[in-house]
Design an enzyme around this catalytic site. Structure first.
Site, short mmCIF file in Angstrom:
data_model
loop_
_atom_site.label_atom_id
_atom_site.label_comp_id
_atom_site.label_asym_id
_atom_site.label_seq_id
_atom_site.Cartn_x
_atom_site.Cartn_y
_atom_site.Cartn_z
N SER A 1 58.60 25.65 22.58
CA SER A 1 59.97 26.60 22.07
C SER A 1 59.96 26.35 20.53
CB SER A 1 61.00 26.75 22.24
OG SER A 1 61.73 27.35 21.30
N TYR B 1 68.77 21.90 24.14
CA TYR B 1 67.65 22.97 24.26
C TYR B 1 66.45 22.07 24.05
CZ TYR B 1 64.60 27.39 24.41
OH TYR B 1 63.57 28.04 24.25
N LYS C 1 63.09 20.99 24.58
CA LYS C 1 61.54 21.36 24.13
C LYS C 1 61.02 20.22 22.89
CE LYS C 1 62.54 25.24 26.11
NZ LYS C 1 61.78 24.87 27.80
#
Length: 258
Positions: free
Chosen positions: A139, A162, A166
């Protein structure tokens, strides 16, 4: 044009029932590859390619099961990981509400176990003298911080887990590419920007306020779509990208440049 030919390539997609995974499966299948989707979620509409139930969070069993799948359906030329397991309290993984238990579980399932699974696939390719190709989904939030301003006026928040996961993926890819390159194994990452669709951990999609704020900040003035991401996976899976490894390629409409 033969460099983009995927015919006769055996391509396994982990998490191929999801938003980006599904479009990736469809596209590589249409280009002639033998596609096998590995996912805990069923595809609602029946597809011509094979889908197999596979739970990557059970690492003690997943490696054995994956080995059996390779023996039955053929050795992988390409392994694409769009896998995104998360806890039920995923939406609470922000600075205000995250718990140690949730952080540990999400990092374990999304990063640690996926890393072990990618290592297993790479070692399988090495052992079987396959000049293979591994593609991992990351991402833009592995490279830049989440902009809290675009969440104002919405029910969305930043997600600590997250961003950590990532970011870790990007250096995992570099480390693996450095190690496995001498065996002819390429390892890269696709890093999408914001994709319009259902919010992770929730049943609804992004609000109009969020979509407008996100789009306004992006030079192309829109959010991404799964069909914007899948072609890059096709390119990386093909021989046209034979001199690319250890890279995380951004598909973000220019979000990260401003």
């Amino acid at each position: 044009t033969d460099l983009f030919n995927l015919k006769e390539k055996k391509i396994y997609v982990l998490g191929g029932s999801g938003l980006i995974g599904l479009k990736t499966c469809e596209m590589i299948y249409d280009l002639g590859a033998l596609v096998i989707n590995l996912d805990i979620e069923k595809i609602k509409k029946k597809k011509k390619y094979k889908s197999i139930y596979f739970d990557s969070t059970k690492i003690s069993n997943s490696e054995k099961k994956l080995l059996g799948i390779f023996k039955k359906y053929g050795k992988p030329d390409v392994f694409i990981n769009c896998n995104y397991p998360k806890t039920q309290d995923w939406k609470k993984n922000n600075f205000s509400k995250i718990t140690a238990k949730s952080l540990e579980k999400n990092v374990s399932d999304q990063f640690n176990k996926n890393a072990l699974l990618l290592r297993f696939v790479a070692n399988y390719m090495k052992k079987n003298l396959i000049k293979g190709n591994i593609i991992q989904l990351s991402s833009i939030y592995g490279m830049v911080a989440q902009d809290k301003n675009i969440y104002e006026g919405t029910n969305m928040r930043e997600n600590v887990s997250y961003a950590m996961i990532k970011g870790g993926i990007l250096n995992l890819i570099r480390q693996m590419a450095s190690y496995y390159g001498k065996f002819g194994i390429r390892i890269n990452s696709v890093s999408p920007g914001g994709i319009e669709g259902k919010i992770a951990g929730k049943t609804e999609g992004q609000s109009k306020i969020f979509r407008n704020k996100y789009s306004k900040k992006t030079p192309l003035k829109r959010m991404g779509k799964p069909q914007d991401i899948a072609p890059l996976a096709v390119f990386l899976a093909s021989d046209a990208s034979s001199y690319i490894t250890g890279q995380s390629i951004l598909v973000d409409g220019g979000w990260s440049i401003v």
